[in-house]
Design an enzyme around this catalytic site. Structure first.
Site, mmCIF file in Angstrom:
data_model
loop_
_atom_site.group_PDB
_atom_site.id
_atom_site.type_symbol
_atom_site.label_atom_id
_atom_site.label_comp_id
_atom_site.label_asym_id
_atom_site.label_seq_id
_atom_site.Cartn_x
_atom_site.Cartn_y
_atom_site.Cartn_z
ATOM 1 N N ASP B 244 0.853 -1.186 0.000
ATOM 2 C CA ASP B 244 0.000 0.000 0.000
ATOM 3 C C ASP B 244 0.891 1.239 0.000
ATOM 4 O O ASP B 244 1.793 1.345 0.827
ATOM 5 C CB ASP B 244 -0.862 -0.026 1.276
ATOM 6 C CG ASP B 244 -2.009 0.978 1.224
ATOM 7 O OD1 ASP B 244 -2.025 1.813 0.307
ATOM 8 O OD2 ASP B 244 -2.878 0.909 2.105
ATOM 9 N N HIS B 338 -9.120 -1.601 -7.736
ATOM 10 C CA HIS B 338 -8.898 -0.475 -6.828
ATOM 11 C C HIS B 338 -7.761 0.429 -7.316
ATOM 12 O O HIS B 338 -7.883 1.661 -7.303
ATOM 13 C CB HIS B 338 -8.589 -1.027 -5.431
ATOM 14 C CG HIS B 338 -8.432 0.017 -4.368
ATOM 15 N ND1 HIS B 338 -9.498 0.666 -3.803
ATOM 16 C CD2 HIS B 338 -7.328 0.532 -3.775
ATOM 17 C CE1 HIS B 338 -9.071 1.531 -2.898
ATOM 18 N NE2 HIS B 338 -7.749 1.462 -2.865
#
Lengths: 430, 430
Positions: B244, B338
Site C-alpha cells: 500500500d 482499486h
C-alpha cells in the site's frame, strides 16, 4: 494459494538457537542475552555489521534487514519459546474454548496444526494453508508462539486424570474485579514479535488453524518498548512510568530452572520442562496515579521512579535495606510498599518470571484510558510463585488503590516439542 | 514533580531538521528519506556507527540508543511534523471537543500548551507540568505531534469568518457506515513514534494539557512495521497483506508541494503552508477477504500481492498499462480494480499523500477481528484530493465488499510554528 502469494525463493533467516537446542557452550550466553531483553539492542550492531538480508527475494536495492527483523527464535527445544526471551515489542494473548462436540481427537489435530504453523512462522516461512501474506517482506522479527492448557480443557477431552494439581483454580483475592468472559479458557496462545504485522499475521494464522475445533474466548493486545528505543534495555517501564522487572530471576542464577520450569522428571510426566503461566489483566487507574506527587508514587512502590533504585539507596540492582529508618524512625521503604511485599525473600523464596505487556485499548466515555498491564508470569508451581505473593499483595499493597485486576487465567504450558513432535503430544497421545 | 521524576542531566538527542527548518542543501535529501519510510532502516546503520547515546544520564554499561530511539524530528518548521515523515511504528489519533463555555481564549491557551509539550517531547525532554515518566530512558524515537481544527471549531470560537471553504463537510458516500461519535471533532491531534511507550506518553500529555478546556471525543490506536523488520521499507503492507502506498506522491516530484500543502500566499492566510487531512477508520472484513484466492484478491486490487507490481507487468514502480488485454480480450487490470480507480491520472491529477496506520482492537464476540486501516491522507484541497477519488471508489470499487468506512474526519492543519510561536496562533490571534 500459499504458493502464489509468497516469494519463490525465500531463504529463512539464520536461526538463533534457544536453550536446550543450542550447543552447551552457546547456551548460557544466548539465553541470558535474550532474557535480559538486550537482544534487539545488541543484535542491532551485529545485524548492521553482518549485513545480509533475511531472504533472497528482497527487491534490488532494498535495505538489508536489521537484526530486529532478522532475529529468529527456534520452535523446537527443551522449553517452549516465549518464556525466557526478551520482552517483545508487540504481543497478543488469546484464549480458545473447544467447540461443542470437539474432544481429544480434535484437540490433538489442532495442536498439531498450531505446532506446524508456529515452526514455519518462527522460521519466517508462510503457514501451510492459505497464508494471508501480511508478514511478507518482513523477517521473523523474534516471533514466538507459546501454547497452554487451562483447567477446563481436561474435562472436555476426557483427560481429567492427567490434569495437574497445579491447575486447580487460583484462590479468590479480595481486591479482584474479574470478568469471567475474559478469564481462563480451554486453550491459551501467546504471540510475541518485534513487529506488529508479524505478530498480527501469526495471530490470524492461529485463529484460522482453530477452524471448527475451537472458538475464541478472549483476545488481548499489548506492547513493550521497541528494540533500540532505550539505552536501558535491562528492565522495562510500565504505563505508570515505573521500572518493572528489576528483581526478575535470571537464567544465570543456580535455582532459575527449578523455580521456573517443571523438572524433566517432574509430575505429571507430560509437563516435563514445562511451566505454569498466570495471566492477569491489570488495569491501571492512571488518572488517580498521575495525580500523586512522585515522592508519594515512590513510597507506594518502594523504589525511585527515575532509576528504579530502592528507597534505601544505591542503584537499581542494589539490595533493598528493609530495616533502614529515617531520622524520624520511620521505615525508608514503607511496610506496605509494593517492592517490599513482592520480594522473594519475603515470600519463602517464591519466584516468578514476569514477562508482561503493557496494554492500551483506547479511551472510554469518561476520557479515561483503558490501559494497564497484561501481567504474564511463569513459575514451576503457582502455589509457590504467584499465589503467596498475590495473597500478601491482596492484604496490604500500597499499590492496590491504583490498579484493578480485571481478568485472570492459569494455564499449563508443556515443555518444548522435539523435532517431529507437536506441543502437548505427550498429554494428548501419551 | 517534573524535576523529581526526571534525570538531572538529560541532554537532548541531536535534532534531525525537517524540511523548511533545514539548510537548503540538506532539505531535499532528508525530507525524501523520511517520506519514503527508510529513516529507520538507513539510520540504523548510521546510529550504530555514530554510537553515542541520546542522553547523558544513561546508566553505566548501558547499551547505546540505536537511531530508532535517537532519531528526532524538529517541532518548528515550515510545515507541521507528522506529514511527510516515514510511517511511525506506533500512532494515536485523538479528537477533542471544546468544553461548554470554552471559547477562543481557552483554545488559544490550549494550543499554546500543546505546542510547548510537542516541542519538549519531540526533543526528548519531559513535559513542563507533571511528566508521567513513561518515556524516561527512551529517546525521542521520531516522535511527532500534529494539530488540526475541525469544522465545528470555528463556530465555537467565534471564528466562523475564518473557516476555510475546504473544511465544508465531505459529501455523503453511499458505501459509508459512519459512526458520528467517532467522526469529526473540534480539534484533532496525531501522535506518531517508533516506540509505543513514547507515543502513549505523548498522548497522555496531550490529554492532560486539555484540562478543563476540552474533552476527548474519540481516540484510536494504530501501528506500522517496526524499523528494521522489513527489507522493503519503501512501501508498507496493510492487514489484507497488500502493498500500500506505491503511488504516493514524493517530495522529489515538482508538483508535490502544490498538491499537498496550501501555498505560502494561499487562502486563508492562517493556513499558509498548512494541509488538510482526511481521516477514515476503514474496517477490513478479513474473514471474507482471506477466503478469496490470491488471484481474485489481485484482480480486486489490480496489483500482484507478492511485490505490488501492476497486473499489466513489471515491478512495483512500473507504470500500469490500463489498456492491456489478455488473450480473451479482457482487461488485464480489471475496470473496477482499486488501483485503476485511484490512479491520479484517472482523477484529473488529484493526489493525496497517504500516511496510514493499521489498527487492531481485538476480536469481537463472533471471533472476527476489529481491524483495518486508519486511513490518514494529506492534500492542499480535499475537493481535489480525497473527494473525487472516493466518489469514483464509491461508484464501483471492487474492494468495497471487503471494507467498511466506519468513521470520518476532516481537519485543517495549519503550517508549522516558527520559533516562539504556537500552532494555530495566526488563526487564533491573527
Amino acid at each position: 494459494m500459499a504458493d502464489q502469494s509468497l516469494p519463490e525463493a525465500r531463504t529463512p533467516a539464520a536461526p538463533q538457537p534457544r536453550e536446550g537446542a543450542a550447543p552447551p557452550a552457546a547456551r548460557e550466553g544466548i539465553s541470558r542475552r535474550r532474557l535480559l531483553g538486550t537482544a534487539g539492542a545488541t543484535g542491532l550492531v551485529l545485524g548492521a555489521a553482518g549485513g545480509a538480508a533475511g531472504y533472497a527475494a528482497a527487491p534490488a536495492g532494498a535495505t538489508p534487514l536489521s537484526s530486529v527483523g532478522e532475529d529468529r527464535v527456534m520452535f523446537h527445544g527443551k522449553h517452549q519459546p516465549g518464556i525466557t526471551e526478551g520482552l517483545p515489542a508487540r504481543g497478543h494473548l488469546v484464549a480458545f474454548d473447544l467447540a461443542p462436540g470437539a474432544g481429544r481427537k480434535e484437540a490433538a489435530a489442532l495442536l498439531r496444526r498450531w505446532s506446524d504453523t508456529a515452526r514455519r512462522l518462527m522460521a519466517g516461512e508462510p503457514s501451510a494453508d492459505g497464508d494471508t501474506g501480511v508478514a511478507q517482506d518482513a523477517g521473523p522479527s523474534s516471533l514466538t508462539l507459546t501454547f497452554g492448557f487451562g483447567h477446563s480443557f481436561f474435562a472436555r477431552t476426557g483427560l481429567e486424570e492427567r490434569r495437574p494439581v497445579a491447575l486447580d483454580p487460583l484462590p479468590d483475592f479480595s481486591s479482584d474485579h474479574l470478568d469471567k468472559a475474559r478469564s481462563n479458557g480451554d486453550l491459551w496462545v501467546q504471540v510475541g514479535a518485534h513487529d506488529a504485522l508479524v505478530a498480527f499475521h501469526a495471530l490470524r494464522a492461529v485463529q484460522k488453524d482453530a477452524g471448527a475445533a475451537a472458538r475464541v474466548r478472549w483476545q488481548m493486545n499489548g506492547f513493550n518498548r521497541s528494540p533500540g528505543a532505550t539505552a536501558r534495555p535491562m528492565t522495562a517501564r510500565n504505563l505508570m512510568g515505573q521500572i518493572d522487572g528489576t528483581r526478575n530471576p535470571k537464567p544465570s542464577e543456580p535455582d532459575f530452572d527449578r523455580r521456573i520450569f517443571v523438572p524433566a522428571d517432574g509430575e505429571p510426566a507430560w509437563m516435563a520442562n514445562g511451566s505454569y503461566v498466570v495471566v492477569r489483566r491489570i488495569r491501571m487507574l492512571l488518572d488517580d496515579w498521575e495525580k500523586l506527587p512522585v515522592k508519594e508514587q515512590e513510597a507506594v512502590i518502594g523504589r525511585r521512579k527515575s532509576d528504579g533504585a530502592p528507597l534505601s539507596g544505591g542503584t537499581e540492582t542494589s539490595a533493598m535495606d528493609l530495616e533502614k529508618t529515617d531520622s524520624a524512625g520511620d521505615l525508608v521503604v514503607p511496610f506496605n510498599a509494593h517492592a517490599r511485599i513482592t520480594r522473594p525473600d519475603q515470600n519463602g523464596g517464591a519466584a516468578m518470571l514476569r514477562r508482561p505487556l503493557s496494554y492500551h485499548d483506547g479511551i472510554d466515555a469518561a476520557g479515561v484510558p483503558d490501559a494497564g498491564l497484561l501481567f504474564v508470569c511463569w513459575q514451576a508451581d503457582p502455589l509457590r510463585g504467584f499465589v503467596p505473593v498475590q495473597r500478601k499483595l491482596d492484604r496490604g499493597d500500597a499499590l492496590t488503590p491504583f490498579i484493578r485486576h480485571e481478568s485472570s487465567g492459569l494455564f499449563a504450558v508443556p515443555g518444548g516439542a522435539a523435532e517431529g513432535e507437536y506441543v502437548g503430544q505427550r498429554l494428548l497421545e501419551g
